[in-house]
Design a protein around this motif. Structure first.
Motif, mmCIF file in Angstrom:
data_model
loop_
_atom_site.group_PDB
_atom_site.id
_atom_site.type_symbol
_atom_site.label_atom_id
_atom_site.label_comp_id
_atom_site.label_asym_id
_atom_site.label_seq_id
_atom_site.Cartn_x
_atom_site.Cartn_y
_atom_site.Cartn_z
ATOM 1 N N LYS A 13 0.841 -1.206 0.000
ATOM 2 C CA LYS A 13 0.000 0.000 0.000
ATOM 3 C C LYS A 13 0.875 1.255 0.000
ATOM 4 C CE LYS A 13 -3.841 2.184 2.508
ATOM 5 N NZ LYS A 13 -3.210 3.471 2.837
ATOM 6 N N SER A 14 1.898 1.259 0.843
ATOM 7 C CA SER A 14 2.785 2.410 0.941
ATOM 8 C C SER A 14 3.522 2.656 -0.374
ATOM 9 C CB SER A 14 3.796 2.183 2.074
ATOM 10 O OG SER A 14 4.772 3.199 2.080
ATOM 11 N N GLU A 15 4.030 1.591 -0.975
ATOM 12 C CA GLU A 15 4.788 1.733 -2.225
ATOM 13 C C GLU A 15 3.864 2.084 -3.393
ATOM 14 O OE1 GLU A 15 7.828 2.113 -2.417
ATOM 15 O OE2 GLU A 15 8.443 1.402 -0.457
ATOM 16 N N GLN A 16 2.624 1.609 -3.364
ATOM 17 C CA GLN A 16 1.668 1.975 -4.407
ATOM 18 C C GLN A 16 1.346 3.465 -4.338
ATOM 19 O OE1 GLN A 16 0.332 0.023 -7.001
ATOM 20 N NE2 GLN A 16 -0.262 2.084 -7.659
ATOM 21 N N GLU A 17 1.260 3.991 -3.123
ATOM 22 C CA GLU A 17 1.022 5.427 -2.956
ATOM 23 C C GLU A 17 2.186 6.238 -3.526
ATOM 24 O OE1 GLU A 17 0.341 5.815 1.212
ATOM 25 O OE2 GLU A 17 -1.739 5.092 1.105
ATOM 26 N N GLU A 18 3.423 5.771 -3.283
ATOM 27 C CA GLU A 18 4.598 6.477 -3.811
ATOM 28 C C GLU A 18 4.664 6.347 -5.326
ATOM 29 O OE1 GLU A 18 8.237 8.584 -4.130
ATOM 30 O OE2 GLU A 18 6.541 8.610 -2.741
ATOM 31 N N LEU A 19 4.303 5.189 -5.857
ATOM 32 C CA LEU A 19 4.263 4.995 -7.307
ATOM 33 C C LEU A 19 3.272 5.969 -7.944
ATOM 34 C CD1 LEU A 19 4.302 1.575 -9.162
ATOM 35 C CD2 LEU A 19 2.763 3.380 -9.893
#
Length: 213
Positions: A99-105
């Motif tokens: 979830k965190s990395e998808q937000e940064e992506l």
């Protein structure tokens, strides 16, 4: 012998890609952030369009440099099952990191691309560029996501990677260009004299420069 920096590494790669210069069916996709200066030099020397393809590593909790997988544009996820199982990483932890990395992506997609649509890749030759390959999971995710977009050919071009990693990636794409393939690899940054972090501002400025007529 080390590369001076990412720009010099890009010029070295460009020499190995001269056959693709000025072709209208070829596009360079760089992995932000570190792959963009490399891709910029290739695009400039070969008169090719440059765009970005965003991939995010899924780091092991507490040991973020160790990849347990990666996500890429197009909702593609690749896992290192060996690492996940060996370290007994819980599903809740994996979901939280995803979830965190998808937000940064998503943040980077909006920042770098804005409202500009993703380029059409059907029938194109894609040169996929980064500043090096460590574990390979980021690149694997990028390749898996790109294949969904139906390019006619995928070429991975990186300045440095371990020989064993090159062999693994080569089995997934049409061609891999990697001038430096050390047996004792350790980390990408060791093969550059200057490996300072590429900033968002640098990425946006390079994309603006290379795409300005």
């Amino acid at each position: 012998m080390n590369y001076d920096d990412r720009y010099q590494a890009g010029r070295v790669l460009a020499d190995s890609l001269k056959d693709y210069a000025k072709r209208t069916d070829v596009i360079i996709l760089a992995l932000p952030r570190g792959g963009v200066p490399v891709g910029y030099e290739i695009a400039n020397k070969l008169s090719l369009p440059l765009d970005i393809f965003i991939v995010r590593k899924l780091g092991v909790p507490g040991h973020e440099e160790l990849a347990m997988g990666a996500i890429a544009s197009g909702e593609v996820t690749v896992f290192n099952d060996e690492i996940v199982n060996m370290l007994h990483i819980q599903k809740d932890a994996i979901k939280r990191i995803q979830k965190s990395e998808q937000e940064e992506l998503s943040r980077r997609e909006l920042l770098y691309r804005g409202q500009k649509p993703f380029p059409e890749l059907t029938g194109k030759t894609v040169i996929l560029v980064d500043d090096g390959i460590a574990t390979g999971y980021t690149m694997r995710a990028a390749i898996a996501a790109l294949k969904q977009k139906k390019p006619i050919k995928i070429i991975v071009a990186v300045p440095v990677a371990a020989q064993s990693t090159c062999d693994e990636i080569a089995s997934l794409v049409d061609e891999i260009i990697c001038p430096m393939r050390p047996v004792n690899f350790y980390a990408v940054g060791l093969w550059y004299n200057n490996f300072s972090q590429t900033t968002d501002e640098e990425v946006m400025e390079l994309l603006r420069q290379v795409n300005t007529p």
